[in-house]
Design a protein around this motif. Structure first.
Motif, PDB file in Angstrom:
ATOM      1  N   ILE A  58       0.835  -1.194   0.000  1.00 54.75           N
ATOM      2  CA  ILE A  58       0.000   0.000   0.000  1.00 54.75           C
ATOM      3  C   ILE A  58       0.874   1.249   0.000  1.00 54.75           C
ATOM      4  CG2 ILE A  58      -1.917  -1.140   1.168  1.00 54.75           C
ATOM      5  CD1 ILE A  58      -1.076   0.258   3.729  1.00 54.75           C
ATOM      6  N   VAL A  59       0.295   2.341  -0.497  1.00 54.26           N
ATOM      7  CA  VAL A  59       1.022   3.604  -0.596  1.00 54.26           C
ATOM      8  C   VAL A  59       0.845   4.383   0.698  1.00 54.26           C
ATOM      9  CG1 VAL A  59       1.356   5.719  -1.925  1.00 54.26           C
ATOM     10  CG2 VAL A  59       0.547   3.644  -3.063  1.00 54.26           C
ATOM     11  N   ILE A  60       1.790   4.244   1.605  1.00 52.48           N
ATOM     12  CA  ILE A  60       1.819   4.993   2.859  1.00 52.48           C
ATOM     13  C   ILE A  60       3.176   4.754   3.502  1.00 52.48           C
ATOM     14  CG2 ILE A  60       0.853   3.119   4.249  1.00 52.48           C
ATOM     15  CD1 ILE A  60      -0.631   5.241   5.914  1.00 52.48           C
ATOM     16  N   THR A  61       3.730   5.752   4.148  1.00 52.82           N
ATOM     17  CA  THR A  61       5.011   5.554   4.819  1.00 52.82           C
ATOM     18  C   THR A  61       4.789   4.789   6.123  1.00 52.82           C
ATOM     19  OG1 THR A  61       4.903   7.623   6.081  1.00 52.82           O
ATOM     20  CG2 THR A  61       5.895   7.719   3.867  1.00 52.82           C
ATOM     21  N   LEU A  62       5.834   4.152   6.600  1.00 53.34           N
ATOM     22  CA  LEU A  62       5.709   3.401   7.851  1.00 53.34           C
ATOM     23  C   LEU A  62       5.397   4.339   9.014  1.00 53.34           C
ATOM     24  CD1 LEU A  62       6.013   0.392   8.723  1.00 53.34           C
ATOM     25  CD2 LEU A  62       8.260   1.019   9.614  1.00 53.34           C
ATOM     26  N   LYS A  63       5.965   5.525   8.993  1.00 57.01           N
ATOM     27  CA  LYS A  63       5.706   6.507  10.053  1.00 57.01           C
ATOM     28  C   LYS A  63       4.228   6.879  10.101  1.00 57.01           C
ATOM     29  CE  LYS A  63       7.065  11.144  11.615  1.00 57.01           C
ATOM     30  NZ  LYS A  63       5.708  11.722  11.612  1.00 57.01           N
ATOM     31  N   ASP A  64       3.646   7.163   8.954  1.00 55.07           N
ATOM     32  CA  ASP A  64       2.232   7.535   8.914  1.00 55.07           C
ATOM     33  C   ASP A  64       1.343   6.363   9.309  1.00 55.07           C
ATOM     34  OD1 ASP A  64       2.813  10.099   8.145  1.00 55.07           O
ATOM     35  OD2 ASP A  64       2.531   9.739   6.009  1.00 55.07           O
ATOM     36  N   PHE A  65       1.726   5.176   8.868  1.00 53.56           N
ATOM     37  CA  PHE A  65       0.954   3.981   9.200  1.00 53.56           C
ATOM     38  C   PHE A  65       0.996   3.732  10.710  1.00 53.56           C
ATOM     39  CE2 PHE A  65      -0.032  -0.418   7.160  1.00 53.56           C
ATOM     40  CZ  PHE A  65      -1.344  -0.290   7.573  1.00 53.56           C
ATOM     41  N   ASP A  66       2.169   3.906  11.285  1.00 51.23           N
ATOM     42  CA  ASP A  66       2.351   3.683  12.724  1.00 51.23           C
ATOM     43  C   ASP A  66       1.461   4.617  13.535  1.00 51.23           C
ATOM     44  OD1 ASP A  66       3.464   2.664  15.083  1.00 51.23           O
ATOM     45  OD2 ASP A  66       5.096   4.107  15.068  1.00 51.23           O
ATOM     46  N   GLU A  67       1.303   5.847  13.073  1.00 56.61           N
ATOM     47  CA  GLU A  67       0.485   6.823  13.790  1.00 56.61           C
ATOM     48  C   GLU A  67      -0.999   6.487  13.726  1.00 56.61           C
ATOM     49  OE1 GLU A  67       1.548  10.501  11.991  1.00 56.61           O
ATOM     50  OE2 GLU A  67       3.445  10.692  13.097  1.00 56.61           O
ATOM     51  N   LYS A  68      -1.420   5.772  12.695  1.00 59.46           N
ATOM     52  CA  LYS A  68      -2.831   5.455  12.506  1.00 59.46           C
ATOM     53  C   LYS A  68      -3.249   4.143  13.162  1.00 59.46           C
ATOM     54  CE  LYS A  68      -3.199   7.802   8.001  1.00 59.46           C
ATOM     55  NZ  LYS A  68      -4.368   8.657   8.238  1.00 59.46           N
ATOM     56  N   LEU A  69      -2.318   3.188  13.282  1.00 57.92           N
ATOM     57  CA  LEU A  69      -2.662   1.867  13.796  1.00 57.92           C
ATOM     58  C   LEU A  69      -2.975   1.905  15.288  1.00 57.92           C
ATOM     59  CD1 LEU A  69       0.075  -0.245  11.983  1.00 57.92           C
ATOM     60  CD2 LEU A  69      -2.390  -0.483  11.645  1.00 57.92           C
ATOM     61  N   PRO A  70      -3.893   1.055  15.766  1.00 54.71           N
ATOM     62  CA  PRO A  70      -4.185   0.995  17.207  1.00 54.71           C
ATOM     63  C   PRO A  70      -2.983   0.482  17.991  1.00 54.71           C
ATOM     64  CG  PRO A  70      -5.323  -0.763  16.017  1.00 54.71           C
ATOM     65  CD  PRO A  70      -4.735   0.136  14.987  1.00 54.71           C
ATOM     66  N   ASN A  71      -2.435   1.306  18.878  1.00 59.05           N
ATOM     67  CA  ASN A  71      -1.176   0.952  19.552  1.00 59.05           C
ATOM     68  C   ASN A  71      -1.319  -0.139  20.594  1.00 59.05           C
ATOM     69  OD1 ASN A  71      -2.370   2.304  21.666  1.00 59.05           O
ATOM     70  ND2 ASN A  71      -1.122   4.155  21.455  1.00 59.05           N
ATOM     71  N   GLU A  72      -2.550  -0.543  20.898  1.00 57.73           N
ATOM     72  CA  GLU A  72      -2.709  -1.653  21.836  1.00 57.73           C
ATOM     73  C   GLU A  72      -2.309  -2.981  21.209  1.00 57.73           C
ATOM     74  OE1 GLU A  72      -7.198  -2.187  22.428  1.00 57.73           O
ATOM     75  OE2 GLU A  72      -6.985  -0.385  21.202  1.00 57.73           O
ATOM     76  N   TYR A  73      -2.222  -3.016  19.876  1.00 58.73           N
ATOM     77  CA  TYR A  73      -1.867  -4.254  19.181  1.00 58.73           C
ATOM     78  C   TYR A  73      -0.523  -4.175  18.460  1.00 58.73           C
ATOM     79  CZ  TYR A  73      -6.802  -5.056  19.976  1.00 58.73           C
ATOM     80  OH  TYR A  73      -8.023  -5.194  20.574  1.00 58.73           O
ATOM     81  N   PHE A  74      -0.120  -2.970  18.072  1.00 54.55           N
ATOM     82  CA  PHE A  74       1.058  -2.833  17.233  1.00 54.55           C
ATOM     83  C   PHE A  74       2.155  -2.018  17.903  1.00 54.55           C
ATOM     84  CE2 PHE A  74      -2.421  -3.654  14.309  1.00 54.55           C
ATOM     85  CZ  PHE A  74      -1.884  -4.615  13.477  1.00 54.55           C
ATOM     86  N   LEU A  75       3.399  -2.367  17.553  1.00 58.06           N
ATOM     87  CA  LEU A  75       4.549  -1.640  18.075  1.00 58.06           C
ATOM     88  C   LEU A  75       5.645  -1.612  17.013  1.00 58.06           C
ATOM     89  CD1 LEU A  75       5.870  -0.274  20.588  1.00 58.06           C
ATOM     90  CD2 LEU A  75       6.882  -2.512  21.097  1.00 58.06           C
ATOM     91  N   ARG A  82      13.346   0.563  12.587  1.00 58.13           N
ATOM     92  CA  ARG A  82      13.005   1.660  11.676  1.00 58.13           C
ATOM     93  C   ARG A  82      12.193   1.180  10.480  1.00 58.13           C
ATOM     94  NH1 ARG A  82      19.204   2.283   9.720  1.00 58.13           N
ATOM     95  NH2 ARG A  82      19.204   0.707   8.061  1.00 58.13           N
ATOM     96  N   SER A  83      12.274  -0.116  10.154  1.00 58.08           N
ATOM     97  CA  SER A  83      11.584  -0.641   8.980  1.00 58.08           C
ATOM     98  C   SER A  83      10.469  -1.627   9.299  1.00 58.08           C
ATOM     99  CB  SER A  83      12.592  -1.324   8.035  1.00 58.08           C
ATOM    100  OG  SER A  83      13.566  -0.422   7.584  1.00 58.08           O
ATOM    101  N   TYR A  84      10.161  -1.840  10.589  1.00 53.51           N
ATOM    102  CA  TYR A  84       9.187  -2.873  10.925  1.00 53.51           C
ATOM    103  C   TYR A  84       8.256  -2.465  12.069  1.00 53.51           C
ATOM    104  CZ  TYR A  84      11.797  -6.205   8.061  1.00 53.51           C
ATOM    105  OH  TYR A  84      12.402  -6.858   7.011  1.00 53.51           O
TER     106      TYR A  84
END
Length: 247
Positions: A185-202, A206-208
């Protein structure tokens, strides 16, 4: 099993609220909160944002259910199902302005509650409605609390968050590695990280970004998810170990 839909109950009759909570739990839904006054609804949403609100129209206090719904809609796009024991035209016409997902008349049966919520969930999952409500472009992922929608071959594809193993950066793209398939998908990892629910993702490198619930092993410099070794930054290892103790 996917992450359950979260429902906020706004009802000033505590016996009715408790009964609704019990029925919803039996149906597999999660209760984000029970509120008795319209004035408290926003605070409850901020503490634990629900996917759906069950809202009694005739609340006691300064705000009735319709006025409380208007407050919610100023800040959030959360589907509302009205509960009502009053079917007169005045209430109904005011309530129509809110564009609720359903009405449930009191007294109601368990099946009435189940059907109303299932219809609301199906409407939430409608591709056109999701795009309209989130104001996203055709190429942007739509991220909800329990699933995401991505553009794939001119269609919006649903991916359960529970099925996502990890996400890898690829310049201005991200590769989503899920239980059944890989997506780009077209989105940077930084932007994706900010949108994802942090209770499940960490983000552990820098690349994962990883789904904490799918980590099988933590080693000195990597984690293992579904037999895949994923690099782990030394500076982020302590944060990872702390988070794993809370799930």
């Amino acid at each position: 099993m996917g992450i359950p839909i979260k429902i906020l109950i706004v009802e000033d009759e505590m016996i009715i609220a408790a009964n609704i909570s019990l029925q919803l739990n039996k149906l597999g839904y999660k209760i984000s909160g029970i509120v008795s006054r319209g004035e408290d609804i926003l605070n409850s949403i901020k503490k634990d944002t629900p996917n759906i609100i069950l809202l009694d129209i005739q609340l006691k206090g300064k705000l009735d259910g319709i006025e409380a719904a208007k407050l919610v809609q100023k800040e959030y796009e959360i589907p509302i199902i009205f509960l009502t024991s009053n079917t007169n035209d005045t209430y109904f016409n005011r309530a129509k302005e809110i564009e609720p997902y359903a009405f449930i008349s009191k007294p109601f049966k368990k099946l009435d509650l189940q059907h109303a919520i299932e219809l609301a969930v199906n409407r939430m999952m409608s591709e056109d409605k999701l795009i309209e409500k989130n104001g996203e472009t055709n190429n942007s992922p739509i991220i909800l609390s329990d699933r995401i929608f991505i553009r794939c071959n001119e269609k919006m594809i649903k991916i359960s968050i529970n099925d996502i193993y990890y996400i890898e950066a690829d310049r201005n793209y991200c590769r989503i590695f899920s239980k059944n398939k890989e997506y780009l998908i077209v989105i940077t990892l930084k932007d994706f990280d900010e949108k994802l629910p942090n209770e499940y993702f960490l983000r552990i490198h820098r690349s994962y970004i990883v789904n904490l619930f799918h980590i099988d092993e933590v080693a000195g410099s990597h984690v293992v998810i579904s037999k895949k070794a994923i690099p782990l930054s030394k500076s982020l290892k302590t944060d990872l170990l702390n988070r794993l103790q809370t799930i």
